[in-house]
Scaffold this active site. Structure first.
Site, PDB file in Angstrom:
ATOM      1  N   GLY A   1       0.775  -1.231   0.000  1.00  0.00           N
ATOM      2  CA  GLY A   1       0.000   0.000   0.000  1.00  0.00           C
ATOM      3  C   GLY A   1       0.805   1.279   0.000  1.00  0.00           C
ATOM      4  O   GLY A   1       0.230   2.362   0.130  1.00  0.00           O
TER       5      GLY A   1
ATOM      6  N   TRP B   1       2.416   2.918  -2.442  1.00  0.00           N
ATOM      7  CA  TRP B   1       2.085   3.837  -3.537  1.00  0.00           C
ATOM      8  C   TRP B   1       0.691   4.430  -3.349  1.00  0.00           C
ATOM      9  O   TRP B   1       0.470   5.604  -3.652  1.00  0.00           O
ATOM     10  CB  TRP B   1       2.203   3.107  -4.877  1.00  0.00           C
ATOM     11  CG  TRP B   1       3.606   3.117  -5.419  1.00  0.00           C
ATOM     12  CD1 TRP B   1       4.758   3.145  -4.699  1.00  0.00           C
ATOM     13  CD2 TRP B   1       3.996   3.113  -6.792  1.00  0.00           C
ATOM     14  NE1 TRP B   1       5.842   3.152  -5.535  1.00  0.00           N
ATOM     15  CE2 TRP B   1       5.401   3.126  -6.830  1.00  0.00           C
ATOM     16  CE3 TRP B   1       3.295   3.079  -7.990  1.00  0.00           C
ATOM     17  CZ2 TRP B   1       6.123   3.123  -8.026  1.00  0.00           C
ATOM     18  CZ3 TRP B   1       4.015   3.066  -9.189  1.00  0.00           C
ATOM     19  CH2 TRP B   1       5.407   3.091  -9.208  1.00  0.00           C
TER      20      TRP B   1
ATOM     21  N   ASP C   1      -6.823 -11.040  -8.133  1.00  0.00           N
ATOM     22  CA  ASP C   1      -5.674 -11.224  -9.011  1.00  0.00           C
ATOM     23  C   ASP C   1      -5.931 -10.408 -10.279  1.00  0.00           C
ATOM     24  O   ASP C   1      -6.948 -10.598 -10.951  1.00  0.00           O
ATOM     25  CB  ASP C   1      -5.516 -12.710  -9.346  1.00  0.00           C
ATOM     26  CG  ASP C   1      -4.252 -13.004 -10.139  1.00  0.00           C
ATOM     27  OD1 ASP C   1      -3.745 -12.093 -10.820  1.00  0.00           O
ATOM     28  OD2 ASP C   1      -3.773 -14.147 -10.081  1.00  0.00           O
TER      29      ASP C   1
ATOM     30  N   ASP D   1       3.568  -0.892  -9.779  1.00  0.00           N
ATOM     31  CA  ASP D   1       4.883  -1.247  -9.249  1.00  0.00           C
ATOM     32  C   ASP D   1       5.022  -2.767  -9.207  1.00  0.00           C
ATOM     33  O   ASP D   1       5.816  -3.308  -8.444  1.00  0.00           O
ATOM     34  CB  ASP D   1       5.067  -0.650  -7.848  1.00  0.00           C
ATOM     35  CG  ASP D   1       6.522  -0.615  -7.413  1.00  0.00           C
ATOM     36  OD1 ASP D   1       7.397  -0.471  -8.293  1.00  0.00           O
ATOM     37  OD2 ASP D   1       6.792  -0.728  -6.209  1.00  0.00           O
TER      38      ASP D   1
ATOM     39  N   LYS E   1       6.922  -0.144 -13.490  1.00  0.00           N
ATOM     40  CA  LYS E   1       8.277  -0.660 -13.283  1.00  0.00           C
ATOM     41  C   LYS E   1       8.659  -1.631 -14.396  1.00  0.00           C
ATOM     42  O   LYS E   1       7.848  -2.462 -14.813  1.00  0.00           O
ATOM     43  CB  LYS E   1       8.345  -1.386 -11.935  1.00  0.00           C
ATOM     44  CG  LYS E   1       9.762  -1.834 -11.536  1.00  0.00           C
ATOM     45  CD  LYS E   1       9.770  -3.097 -10.691  1.00  0.00           C
ATOM     46  CE  LYS E   1       8.992  -3.005  -9.411  1.00  0.00           C
ATOM     47  NZ  LYS E   1       9.764  -2.462  -8.273  1.00  0.00           N
TER      48      LYS E   1
ATOM     49  N   ASP F   1      -4.877  -5.836  -5.521  1.00  0.00           N
ATOM     50  CA  ASP F   1      -3.817  -6.815  -5.284  1.00  0.00           C
ATOM     51  C   ASP F   1      -4.465  -8.102  -4.790  1.00  0.00           C
ATOM     52  O   ASP F   1      -5.545  -8.074  -4.190  1.00  0.00           O
ATOM     53  CB  ASP F   1      -2.816  -6.311  -4.249  1.00  0.00           C
ATOM     54  CG  ASP F   1      -1.463  -7.002  -4.373  1.00  0.00           C
ATOM     55  OD1 ASP F   1      -0.496  -6.334  -4.796  1.00  0.00           O
ATOM     56  OD2 ASP F   1      -1.368  -8.203  -4.072  1.00  0.00           O
TER      57      ASP F   1
END
EC number: 2.1.1.166
Length: 227
Positions: free
Chosen positions: A78, A80, A119, A143, A183, A103
């Protein structure tokens, strides 16, 4: 400045070996105990050191403003979402701001954040996020990274695939002039993805925050102003 670590650089902490601890876990623990950003995150109330990466991205590109709709992919634990909440001044009572965090792992509540425990790669997840957004997003950020195995080429490809799926999702939900942050690990196979991203966004940059570990090949793809 987010990278002001004065007072957070402690003496080096040694980790004794243990029969119950593998070499890799000992190395991870040693790195955590001696990482000034881990200590700073604890003091600042952030759930992970990754929070400073997003803060640095914002300082560089000025992405976040109040009254935004944001999607945070792979949000756990958590960090971000915490940063985004602070930057857009989100609250549970402000309907003009909306952060949808997703998530498979549960995260504790963050002010102004609606959490979807799913998911991302399940068939119905995208539709759930779109319904929760109730409109188009200003920012999609990811990320996400695959569990690394220490083989750079494999880690590179696995995380690149996550970025590609996040990018395809971003194209579906971003409003015109929206932004995408993700990322990737450098490794050579990212050029095709970068070509696709540059076709869809006016400006595409690479950025490695100072809070990213120097030995890591991770960088952040910052795609600005969707066409």
């Amino acid at each position: 400045m987010t990278n002001n670590l004065s007072g957070y650089r402690n003496k080096f902490v040694r980790v004794k070996t243990s029969k119950k601890r593998t070499v890799s876990s000992s190395n991870w623990l040693r790195r955590q105990l001696n990482d000034p950003y881990v200590a700073k995150a604890r003091m600042d109330g952030f759930r992970s050191r990754a929070a400073y990466k997003l803060l640095e991205i914002h300082e560089k590109f000025k992405l976040f403003t109040p009254n935004m709709k944001i999607v945070d992919l792979g949000a756990a634990p958590g960090g971000w979402s915490q940063v985004a909440s602070k930057l857009i001044k989100a609250s549970d009572n402000n309907l003009n701001n909306k952060i949808i965090s997703i998530d498979v792992l549960e995260i504790e509540h963050v002010a102004g954040v609606e959490f979807v425990q799913k998911d991302f790669f399940e068939a119905d997840t995208e539709e759930l996020i779109i319904q929760a957004l109730d409109g188009r997003a200003d920012i999609v950020m990811s990320d996400m990274a695959s569990n690394t195995i220490g083989h750079k080429a494999t880690d590179h490809i696995r995380t690149l695939l996550l970025c590609e799926q996040a990018f395809e999702f971003a194209l579906k939900v971003l409003k015109p002039s929206g932004h995408f942050i993700a990322k990737i690990f450098r490794g050579g196979a990212e050029n095709e993805l970068l070509y696709k991203v540059k076709r869809e966004f006016k400006t595409v940059k690479h950025f490695k925050p100072s809070s990213s570990r120097s030995e890591s090949t991770e960088i952040y793809l910052v795609a600005l102003n969707k066409k």
